[in-house]
Each structure stands twice: as C-alpha cells, then as structure tokens.
Design a protein around this motif. Structure first.
Motif, PDB file in Angstrom:
ATOM      1  N   GLN A 197     -18.216  -1.029  -3.274  1.00 22.88           N
ATOM      2  CA  GLN A 197     -16.883  -2.023  -3.822  1.00 22.88           C
ATOM      3  C   GLN A 197     -16.787  -1.091  -5.619  1.00 22.88           C
ATOM      4  OE1 GLN A 197     -14.106  -2.027  -2.789  1.00 22.88           O
ATOM      5  NE2 GLN A 197     -12.667  -3.776  -3.167  1.00 22.88           N
TER       6      GLN A 197
ATOM      7  N   ASP B 242      -6.334  -2.016  -5.650  1.00 22.11           N
ATOM      8  CA  ASP B 242      -5.917  -2.412  -3.608  1.00 22.11           C
ATOM      9  C   ASP B 242      -7.623  -3.379  -2.786  1.00 22.11           C
ATOM     10  OD1 ASP B 242      -4.106  -2.828  -1.353  1.00 22.11           O
ATOM     11  OD2 ASP B 242      -4.170  -0.817  -0.637  1.00 22.11           O
ATOM     12  N   GLU B 243      -6.401  -4.182  -3.681  1.00 21.47           N
ATOM     13  CA  GLU B 243      -7.383  -5.446  -2.612  1.00 21.47           C
ATOM     14  C   GLU B 243      -9.123  -5.488  -3.318  1.00 21.47           C
ATOM     15  OE1 GLU B 243      -6.602  -8.489  -1.317  1.00 21.47           O
ATOM     16  OE2 GLU B 243      -4.745  -7.585  -0.513  1.00 21.47           O
TER      17      GLU B 243
ATOM     18  N   THR C 192       1.180  -0.631  -0.352  1.00 21.82           N
ATOM     19  CA  THR C 192       0.079  -0.229   0.061  1.00 21.82           C
ATOM     20  C   THR C 192       0.850   1.217  -0.167  1.00 21.82           C
ATOM     21  OG1 THR C 192      -1.951  -0.908   0.663  1.00 21.82           O
ATOM     22  CG2 THR C 192      -1.772   1.309   1.482  1.00 21.82           C
TER      23      THR C 192
ATOM     24  N   THR D 287      -9.442   1.959  -3.388  1.00 21.27           N
ATOM     25  CA  THR D 287      -8.188   2.462  -1.885  1.00 21.27           C
ATOM     26  C   THR D 287      -9.379   0.958  -0.995  1.00 21.27           C
ATOM     27  OG1 THR D 287      -9.643   3.748  -1.072  1.00 21.27           O
ATOM     28  CG2 THR D 287      -7.353   4.646  -1.681  1.00 21.27           C
ATOM     29  N   GLU D 288      -8.473   0.393  -0.326  1.00 17.50           N
ATOM     30  CA  GLU D 288      -8.557  -0.459   0.648  1.00 17.50           C
ATOM     31  C   GLU D 288     -10.154  -0.198   1.025  1.00 17.50           C
ATOM     32  OE1 GLU D 288      -7.287  -4.303   3.270  1.00 17.50           O
ATOM     33  OE2 GLU D 288      -5.337  -2.838   2.632  1.00 17.50           O
ATOM     34  N   THR D 289     -10.228   0.826   1.606  1.00 20.60           N
ATOM     35  CA  THR D 289     -10.870   1.458   2.393  1.00 20.60           C
ATOM     36  C   THR D 289     -11.535   2.726   1.536  1.00 20.60           C
ATOM     37  OG1 THR D 289     -10.008   2.690   4.431  1.00 20.60           O
ATOM     38  CG2 THR D 289     -10.563   0.449   4.494  1.00 20.60           C
TER      39      THR D 289
ATOM     40  N   THR E  57      -2.951  -7.218  -3.633  1.00 20.34           N
ATOM     41  CA  THR E  57      -3.661  -8.096  -3.310  1.00 20.34           C
ATOM     42  C   THR E  57      -3.387  -9.695  -2.387  1.00 20.34           C
ATOM     43  OG1 THR E  57      -5.783 -10.096  -4.214  1.00 20.34           O
ATOM     44  CG2 THR E  57      -3.969 -10.078  -5.348  1.00 20.34           C
TER      45      THR E  57
END
Length: 313
Positions: free
Chosen positions: A141, A159-160, A45, A84-86, A191
């Motif tokens: 998502q 990201d993920e 990240t 982004t992941e979140t 990932t």
C-alpha cells in the motif's frame, strides 16, 4: 481544484439500468483534504473513476485541476495521482523496478531522485531491491502511494488508503497524508473509517447515490441539533426545569438526580445564555460539561434519514 455539476453515472447490464451516482454537485478547494463517506455501493469509487477520467459520466460535467472532463482527459491524468482500492503492482519486480517503470510512463525527469525521496519518506528504502511479491499488504500500500506521487501531482485520489493495514502502517500512512496536506496538495479520500475521516479531513461528504450532506467534521456533529451538555446543580427545581425548557435552542432535556443533560444547538454560541438562564432561575451550578456527538452517530442518522426520504419519494 475539483468541481462537479450534476455528475451522474448510469450502468446498463443485461438490459437492466442502475444509477450509481445521481446528480453530484461539489467543489473542493486547492489544499483541501476532502473525505468521501458512504456504504458499499453508494457510488464513491464510481465518482473517483469519473473524476480520474477512467470512465465517462452519463450526465453532468466536471473539472479537475481546471481541465474539463471529456475534452482534456490527458491533462487531468497528468495532474492527478491515484491509489485504487486494489493497486496493481508487478510482484516479480523490485520496488525500484516497479517505480522506475511507472515513472517513465509519467515522464518523470529525475527518476532515481524521486524514487529515493518517496521510498525513504514511506520507510521502504531499505527494501527497495526486494521483489514486491514478498511485501506485506501495508508495504504494498505504501509503495502504491509512492507510485501515485512520483510525478508530483497537485491532486491525489486515495481509495481506502488504510484499509486492512496493521496499526503501525495505518499510523505511517496517516502521518504521510498530513505531511502532504502541509505541502498544499488537494487530497480526495474515499474511506469507511470514520475516525480516519474525522482526523484527516477538512470537510466530509456523505454519499448514498446522491450527496446527502457536506460539511466540516464539527459541522456534521452539529447537524442533528448540536451536542449534549451536562449541567451539575446543587438541586433541580421545577422553576429551573421550566426555564431551561423555554429556551429555543434546547431540543431535549433529561434529568438524573442533580444533573441535567441537555441537547443544545451550537453550544459555543448558546451555552453562555443557558448559564445566565440557570442562574436567573436560582440554580447553583457546580460544573458544565460538553459531550460531542460521535461522527459515527451522525453518519448513521443521516443515512437513515436519506433512506426514509427515498421511501417517501
């Protein structure tokens, strides 16, 4: 499209220094789907944040879409989309209102057309007027992916992208990524999902602060002396065993009754010579079957080797 030379990031907290990314050098071509693998805390990240100009590197240099990090950050930001992941979305606003807000920030010309295009592609058009706070994680998502694509960036950082999603949502997102690849976009995927990386990515980089290895999924499988080949014979004699063990591309031999399981370096290249050697030794071959190493096995072996190497240093 993406190039880094000696890119590093060091964080200093309460007087303590921590090297998150150490001398990263890589090159990603236009239209390539590149997977970035590594354990938690490996620096994946942090790397994305540097390449997206969200944080400045401590050392090294990089170029994204042909623009250098640091001096042309605004041009880089206009050339990329990022998940982004979140992902932050406004829960009280509808899907359309969320995308309209971000489309205006990006200076998108045909806002309504772009919103309809991506909400439809991701199966959210019927939910467009609902508040995002009522969406499932998978729906949020997908909405965040739509947001990243509104301005049609040539480069996409994910990201993920399927982290925590249900199987149906995972399938939709993966199919969408494959569709984007067909459009010639460059896609950088962080990932933990090895199967996902194997299915989607042209090349994979494995990071543990330093870049351990970078190769195609097939090349990574070959990296630990290739794949296993099982040869079923009418009988196994000492002459056959001696002949097989003399071959320079055979790295391990296991016998189980009338079968030999051999660890072969580059089976497509060397299997013909292996079969000729067996026939020369008098073997009656009943069948030959190749067993590919899993990407998971290769991944954990490479991480273990990297940890062992760092202890020796």
């Amino acid at each position: 499209m993406i190039h880094a030379e000696g890119l590093s990031k060091q964080f200093i907290t309460k007087g303590q220094s921590r090297l998150a990314v150490d001398s990263l050098t890589l090159h990603i071509e236009q239209g390539e789907v590149f997977g970035f693998l590594g354990p938690n805390g490996a620096g994946k990240t942090t790397t994305v944040r540097m390449l997206c100009t969200l944080i400045a590197p401590s050392a090294g240099q990089g170029w994204v879409a042909g623009y250098p990090l640091g001096s042309q950050n605004e041009r880089i930001r206009s050339s990329i989309g990022i998940l982004t992941e979140t992902p932050g979305l406004y829960a009280k606003l509808s899907a359309v209102e969320n995308l309209t807000f971000f489309a205006r920030l990006y200076g998108v010309q045909e806002v309504s057309k772009q919103i309809e295009k991506y909400l439809s592609l991701l199966g959210l058009w019927e939910k467009r007027q609902q508040p995002v706070g009522s969406f499932s994680k998978g729906m949020r998502q997908k909405l965040a992916i739509a947001r990243a694509l509104l301005h049609e960036p040539p480069i996409l950082f994910l990201d993920e992208p399927t982290g925590g999603l249900d199987p149906e949502s995972v399938k939709v997102v993966r199919q969408f990524i494959q569709q984007l690849r067909g459009e010639g976009r460059t896609i950088f995927i962080c990932t933990h999902n090895l199967d996902e990386a194997d299915r989607l990515c042209d090349r994979i980089g494995i990071l543990q602060q330093r870049l351990i290895r970078i190769d195609t999924p097939a090349g990574l499988r070959q990296s630990l002396y290739g794949n296993s080949v099982t040869v079923r014979l009418a009988s196994v004699t000492d002459k056959i065993l001696a002949q097989v063990r003399s071959l320079p591309f055979i790295h391990a031999v296991q016998q189980a009754e009338q079968s030999l399981t051999l660890q072969v370096e580059d089976p497509p290249q060397n299997n013909p010579e292996l079969i000729r050697a067996l026939v020369t030794a008098g073997a009656d071959i009943q069948f030959v079957e190749e067993h590919q190493q899993s990407l998971e096995t290769v991944y954990f072996n490479l991480l273990a080797q990297a940890r062992e190497g760092s202890r020796e240093d």
